[in-house]
Design a protein around this motif. Structure first.
Motif, PDB file in Angstrom:
ATOM      1  N   HIS A   9      29.840  59.979  41.574  1.00 21.73           N
ATOM      2  CA  HIS A   9      29.418  58.768  42.272  1.00 21.73           C
ATOM      3  C   HIS A   9      29.419  58.948  43.789  1.00 21.73           C
ATOM      4  O   HIS A   9      28.713  58.246  44.502  1.00 21.73           O
ATOM      5  N   HIS A  10      30.209  59.907  44.305  1.00 19.53           N
ATOM      6  CA  HIS A  10      30.310  60.096  45.755  1.00 19.53           C
ATOM      7  C   HIS A  10      29.373  61.197  46.270  1.00 19.53           C
ATOM      8  O   HIS A  10      28.529  60.955  47.135  1.00 19.53           O
ATOM      9  N   CYS A  11      29.477  62.428  45.714  1.00 17.97           N
ATOM     10  CA  CYS A  11      28.656  63.541  46.225  1.00 17.97           C
ATOM     11  C   CYS A  11      27.362  63.717  45.445  1.00 17.97           C
ATOM     12  O   CYS A  11      26.516  64.546  45.828  1.00 17.97           O
ATOM     13  N   MET A  12      27.255  62.954  44.355  1.00 19.45           N
ATOM     14  CA  MET A  12      26.070  62.997  43.494  1.00 19.45           C
ATOM     15  C   MET A  12      25.899  64.336  42.794  1.00 19.45           C
ATOM     16  O   MET A  12      24.859  64.613  42.194  1.00 19.45           O
ATOM     17  N   GLY A  13      26.891  65.213  42.878  1.00 21.09           N
ATOM     18  CA  GLY A  13      26.814  66.484  42.164  1.00 21.09           C
ATOM     19  C   GLY A  13      26.945  66.293  40.677  1.00 21.09           C
ATOM     20  O   GLY A  13      27.565  65.345  40.198  1.00 21.09           O
ATOM     21  N   SER A  14      26.339  67.191  39.940  1.00 27.16           N
ATOM     22  CA  SER A  14      26.358  67.095  38.495  1.00 27.16           C
ATOM     23  C   SER A  14      27.777  67.303  37.975  1.00 27.16           C
ATOM     24  O   SER A  14      28.533  68.143  38.472  1.00 27.16           O
ATOM     25  N   LEU A  15      28.119  66.517  36.974  1.00 26.93           N
ATOM     26  CA  LEU A  15      29.435  66.631  36.327  1.00 26.93           C
ATOM     27  C   LEU A  15      29.343  67.385  35.005  1.00 26.93           C
ATOM     28  O   LEU A  15      30.347  67.459  34.279  1.00 26.93           O
ATOM     29  N   CYS A  16      28.169  67.945  34.745  1.00 29.11           N
ATOM     30  CA  CYS A  16      27.956  68.650  33.479  1.00 29.11           C
ATOM     31  C   CYS A  16      28.906  69.839  33.400  1.00 29.11           C
ATOM     32  O   CYS A  16      28.892  70.740  34.255  1.00 29.11           O
ATOM     33  N   GLY A  17      29.723  69.874  32.372  1.00 28.61           N
ATOM     34  CA  GLY A  17      30.676  70.951  32.158  1.00 28.61           C
ATOM     35  C   GLY A  17      31.835  70.973  33.115  1.00 28.61           C
ATOM     36  O   GLY A  17      32.606  71.938  33.131  1.00 28.61           O
ATOM     37  N   ARG A  18      32.026  69.901  33.902  1.00 25.74           N
ATOM     38  CA  ARG A  18      33.098  69.858  34.901  1.00 25.74           C
ATOM     39  C   ARG A  18      34.083  68.731  34.569  1.00 25.74           C
ATOM     40  O   ARG A  18      33.740  67.735  33.914  1.00 25.74           O
ATOM     41  N   GLN A  19      35.293  68.898  35.068  1.00 27.86           N
ATOM     42  CA  GLN A  19      36.272  67.806  34.949  1.00 27.86           C
ATOM     43  C   GLN A  19      35.890  66.686  35.905  1.00 27.86           C
ATOM     44  O   GLN A  19      35.336  66.930  36.987  1.00 27.86           O
ATOM     45  N   TYR A  20      36.213  65.467  35.532  1.00 24.76           N
ATOM     46  CA  TYR A  20      35.928  64.338  36.381  1.00 24.76           C
ATOM     47  C   TYR A  20      37.012  63.273  36.182  1.00 24.76           C
ATOM     48  O   TYR A  20      37.804  63.324  35.248  1.00 24.76           O
ATOM     49  N   ALA A  21      37.005  62.307  37.075  1.00 21.48           N
ATOM     50  CA  ALA A  21      37.937  61.176  36.976  1.00 21.48           C
ATOM     51  C   ALA A  21      37.156  59.886  37.136  1.00 21.48           C
ATOM     52  O   ALA A  21      36.100  59.855  37.791  1.00 21.48           O
ATOM     53  N   ARG A  22      37.669  58.831  36.538  1.00 24.47           N
ATOM     54  CA  ARG A  22      36.967  57.556  36.564  1.00 24.47           C
ATOM     55  C   ARG A  22      37.790  56.537  37.349  1.00 24.47           C
ATOM     56  O   ARG A  22      39.003  56.460  37.217  1.00 24.47           O
ATOM     57  N   LYS A  23      37.120  55.758  38.187  1.00 24.67           N
ATOM     58  CA  LYS A  23      37.764  54.674  38.931  1.00 24.67           C
ATOM     59  C   LYS A  23      36.779  53.534  39.070  1.00 24.67           C
ATOM     60  O   LYS A  23      35.649  53.727  39.559  1.00 24.67           O
ATOM     61  N   GLU A  24      37.203  52.353  38.610  1.00 21.37           N
ATOM     62  CA  GLU A  24      36.369  51.147  38.672  1.00 21.37           C
ATOM     63  C   GLU A  24      34.986  51.404  38.072  1.00 21.37           C
ATOM     64  O   GLU A  24      33.933  51.121  38.671  1.00 21.37           O
ATOM     65  N   GLU A  25      35.010  52.006  36.884  1.00 24.63           N
ATOM     66  CA  GLU A  25      33.803  52.279  36.090  1.00 24.63           C
ATOM     67  C   GLU A  25      32.871  53.307  36.718  1.00 24.63           C
ATOM     68  O   GLU A  25      31.755  53.526  36.249  1.00 24.63           O
ATOM     69  N   ASN A  26      33.327  53.933  37.801  1.00 24.72           N
ATOM     70  CA  ASN A  26      32.539  55.004  38.402  1.00 24.72           C
ATOM     71  C   ASN A  26      33.216  56.327  38.120  1.00 24.72           C
ATOM     72  O   ASN A  26      34.448  56.410  38.009  1.00 24.72           O
ATOM     73  N   THR A  27      32.425  57.386  38.021  1.00 26.96           N
ATOM     74  CA  THR A  27      32.957  58.717  37.779  1.00 26.96           C
ATOM     75  C   THR A  27      32.829  59.565  39.038  1.00 26.96           C
ATOM     76  O   THR A  27      31.856  59.431  39.802  1.00 26.96           O
ATOM     77  N   TYR A  28      33.858  60.424  39.219  1.00 29.58           N
ATOM     78  CA  TYR A  28      33.906  61.263  40.410  1.00 29.58           C
ATOM     79  C   TYR A  28      34.299  62.676  39.984  1.00 29.58           C
ATOM     80  O   TYR A  28      35.088  62.858  39.044  1.00 29.58           O
ATOM     81  N   CYS A  29      33.773  63.639  40.718  1.00 25.41           N
ATOM     82  CA  CYS A  29      34.299  64.989  40.521  1.00 25.41           C
ATOM     83  C   CYS A  29      35.732  65.019  41.043  1.00 25.41           C
ATOM     84  O   CYS A  29      36.140  64.167  41.837  1.00 25.41           O
ATOM     85  N   VAL A  30      36.505  65.981  40.600  1.00 22.73           N
ATOM     86  CA  VAL A  30      37.923  66.026  40.954  1.00 22.73           C
ATOM     87  C   VAL A  30      38.104  66.110  42.462  1.00 22.73           C
ATOM     88  O   VAL A  30      38.963  65.435  43.038  1.00 22.73           O
ATOM     89  N   ARG A  31      37.305  66.948  43.122  1.00 18.91           N
ATOM     90  CA  ARG A  31      37.461  67.099  44.574  1.00 18.91           C
ATOM     91  C   ARG A  31      37.218  65.775  45.289  1.00 18.91           C
ATOM     92  O   ARG A  31      37.999  65.393  46.167  1.00 18.91           O
ATOM     93  N   CYS A  32      36.145  65.073  44.939  1.00 23.07           N
ATOM     94  CA  CYS A  32      35.859  63.790  45.605  1.00 23.07           C
ATOM     95  C   CYS A  32      36.913  62.745  45.271  1.00 23.07           C
ATOM     96  O   CYS A  32      37.329  61.964  46.142  1.00 23.07           O
ATOM     97  N   TYR A  33      37.337  62.715  44.015  1.00 26.50           N
ATOM     98  CA  TYR A  33      38.346  61.733  43.634  1.00 26.50           C
ATOM     99  C   TYR A  33      39.627  61.928  44.442  1.00 26.50           C
ATOM    100  O   TYR A  33      40.193  60.971  44.968  1.00 26.50           O
ATOM    101  N   ASP A  34      40.071  63.196  44.542  1.00 26.61           N
ATOM    102  CA  ASP A  34      41.312  63.463  45.276  1.00 26.61           C
ATOM    103  C   ASP A  34      41.165  63.126  46.749  1.00 26.61           C
ATOM    104  O   ASP A  34      42.088  62.584  47.373  1.00 26.61           O
TER     105      ASP A  34
END
Length: 280
Positions: A9-34
């Motif tokens: 949701h932040h960097c718009m990078g693909s999350l395909c095959g990557r770990q992600y985290a969810r906050k307020e119904e949005n998904t983020y890559c780990v780096r952006c979430y942290d």
């Protein structure tokens, strides 16, 4: 977690095959979430990443490995602890530093144990005992002597004096008369039976009297004014044969001049100055 069909949701990078985290119904890559949402550890000041356990207390956060006692450095994870001046302490360190010390054994009174307080000092319940019989005092009435506490029966047996009049124990106050202890309410005038504590008293045959009763019963009377001659407070009086006068009453029976320190003569019940006696 992995996603096959979404972007960060932040960097718009693909999350395909990557770990992600969810906050307020949005998904983020780990780096952006942290970088956006990670809390910072109070101890090491580093971010607590989403794949790490975040331990929180009163709005502050710690890594699991950083959540330690500030004094002994032992882990506090899943253990009881206390906070003091923004520092976390295990219960043992907190007790040693800040808990009350027993007045008797000088050891720490641990949190959660029963503490007895009396006159600004603290005791373990088992240490708060009568100095003589060693029985627990609890909430019983007690009396302190030389920093030692006694139950009332032991104190009376060991130290209390008995009233000379009623023979009962004097627990508070009291007066001493002829080296004997008395209750204030037992120390009475022999004549009128009023309390004498705090009053001027006169003794007669080992018995106490108030001034009024003593004057009425025993004091001699002035021949001139018929009032008692107390002799108290340095008052002066004149005595001649079996008669007494106040010094200011010792006057010539004819001219009323003072005879104190002067020669005089008696005529029947009168006393006369030399001048008046020569004219009789």
């Amino acid at each position: 977690m992995a996603s096959a069909h979404s972007n960060c949701h932040h960097c718009m990078g693909s999350l395909c095959g990557r770990q992600y985290a969810r906050k307020e119904e949005n998904t983020y890559c780990v780096r952006c979430y942290d970088s956006l949402f990670a809390n910072f550890c109070e101890e090491c000041k580093k971010p607590i990443e989403c794949d790490s356990k975040d331990l929180a207390y009163k709005g502050c956060h710690w890594h699991e490995a950083c959540f330690k006692c500030a004094k002994c450095n032992h882990s506090l994870v899943e253990k009881p602890f206390a906070a003091k001046d923004d520092h976390l302490l295990c219960t043992e360190c907190y007790s040693n530093e800040y808990s009350s010390k027993c007045f008797h054994c000088k050891r720490t009174i641990m949190p959660g144990s029963r503490k007895m307080e009396f006159k600004g000092n603290c005791w373990h319940e088992a240490c708060f005992v009568c100095q003589h019989c060693q029985q627990p005092l609890g909430t019983k009435p007690l009396i302190t002597k030389d920093n030692d506490n006694y139950c009332v029966p032991c104190f009376e047996k060991q130290f209390a004096q008995c009233c000379y009049s009623c023979k009962k124990v004097i627990t508070t106050g009291g007066v001493t008369y002829h080296d004997q202890p008395w209750h204030k309410e037992c120390f009475l005038c022999t004549g009128c039976h009023q309390q004498l504590a705090g009053q001027r008293i006169v003794s007669k045959d080992e018995h106490p009297y108030c001034l009024e009763c003593f004057s009425r019963c025993y004091e001699k009377k002035c021949v001139a004014c018929s009032r008692p001659i107390t002799g108290l407070g340095g008052a002066k009086f004149i005595s001649f044969e079996d008669r007494q006068w106040h010094s200011n009453c010792f006057n010539c029976g004819k001219c009323s001049s003072s005879l104190v320190g002067k020669g005089f003569l008696t005529q029947q019940d009168q006393i006369l100055c030399c001048k008046c006696s020569s004219t009789v």
